[in-house]
Design an enzyme around this catalytic site. Structure first.
Site: not given
Ligand code: NVA
Ligand code: CP
Length: 299
Positions: A102, A129, A132, A217, A257, A285
């Site tokens: 990540r 992502h 997800q 989101d 998400c 997930r």
């Molecule tokens: N768009 C958000 C998704 C978090 C799971 C981010 O990138 O922070």
């Molecule tokens: N939705 C998601 O990816 O959550 P986290 O940031 O908690 O992993």
């Protein structure tokens, strides 16, 4: 042989996507503790950004399958001190069976994949992502059946989640209505590649019209915290409210998400209301990623 990576949904075919979803549904229904296809295998999980769901679902999924997972933050590895990605990918992949990342720059994941001798999974970048979407689609299939030909409305930021919805629409052949404020549209190349399955709207109400699924989101993603104030202004008409849900089909679902900000991108009445499936979506997930690990590592 080149390992099979999962950097984008476009790394799998529509048939493989459906097979992963169906397998996830099966794994959820029947958890057999004696089934340990990844016994003795190890996954490295590299997190440059925070996570609740992704970390716990991958770590639990590996444990359920008899394997183990290593949580690596850049603070604890030489990656944080500038060791080249290419060298890190070679070294780490020589010791583990799978790498999950990540990170911020999408390029970090693609470089890792290029130099890794084991499968690399994108657990979120600024661009995509895809994990997800496995869970979101599993949730839709479980509750409503195949999504082909249905209408999904994306309301809010044209961000990593929006891009993955566009790719999912391409693969699974659903119509995607997108309503983003000016200046926050998704990447043009990603949406152009999806062709006429994607339709843009300039307000949330029209995008929600007759939709089967409404998704949103956060207004400011990880790494955009300093833009929060300016984004609050730009996105103020893009909250998913009961009035927006009322424009969708009567049996429409709401997904997010998570983590969510009640009173910003979604009102509490919607996310805590009867059409919201956000907690099933979060739980999935675990099941969807177990199916993904099986797909990538047990062939
Ligand atoms: N768009 C958000 C998704 C978090 C799971 C981010 O990138 O922070
Ligand atoms: N939705 C998601 O990816 O959550 P986290 O940031 O908690 O992993």
């Amino acid at each position: 042989m080149q390992p099979r990576h999962f950097i984008s949904l476009l790394d799998i075919t529509a048939t493989e996507f459906r097979a992963i979803i169906n397998r996830a549904i099966e794994l959820k229904a029947d958890r057999n503790p004696d089934y340990q296809p990844l016994k003795g295998r190890v996954m490295a999980m590299i997190f440059e950004k925070s996570s609740t769901r992704t970390r716990i679902s991958f770590e639990s999924g590996m444990a359920h399958f008899g394997g183990s997972a290593l949580f690596l933050s850049p603070r604890d590895t030489q990656l944080g001190r500038g060791e080249p990605l290419e060298d890190s990918a070679r070294v780490i992949s020589s010791m583990v069976d799978c790498i999950m990342l990540r990170t911020y720059h999408h390029h970090t994941v693609t470089t890792f994949a290029e130099y890794s001798s084991v499968p690399v999974i994108n657990a979120l970048t600024d661009l995509l992502h895809p994990c997800q979407l496995l869970a979101d689609m599993q949730t839709y299939f479980e509750l409503r059946g195949d999504i082909q030909g249905r209408t999904v409305a994306w309301i809010g930021d044209g961000n990593n989640m929006c891009h993955s919805y566009i790719n999912a629409a391409r693969l699974l052949e659903f119509k995607l209505h997108i309503a983003c404020p000016p200046g926050y549209q998704p990447d043009q190349d990603i949406s152009a590649a999806a062709g006429d399955g994607i339709v843009f709207f300039d307000n949330a109400s029209d995008a929600a019209q007759a939709a089967d699924l409404i998704v949103t989101d956060v207004w400011a993603s990880m790494g955009q915290e300093q833009e929060h104030k300016q984004r609050e202004i730009a996105f103020k008409n893009y909250q998913v409210t009961p009035a927006i849900m009322a424009n969708a089909k009567q049996d429409a679902l709401f997904m997010h998400c998570l983590p969510a900000h009640r009173g910003e991108e979604v009102s509490a009445a919607v996310i805590d209301g009867p059409q919201s499936v956000v907690f099933a979506e979060a739980e999935n997930r675990l099941h969807a990623q177990k199916a993904l690990l099986e797909f990538l590592l047990c062939r």
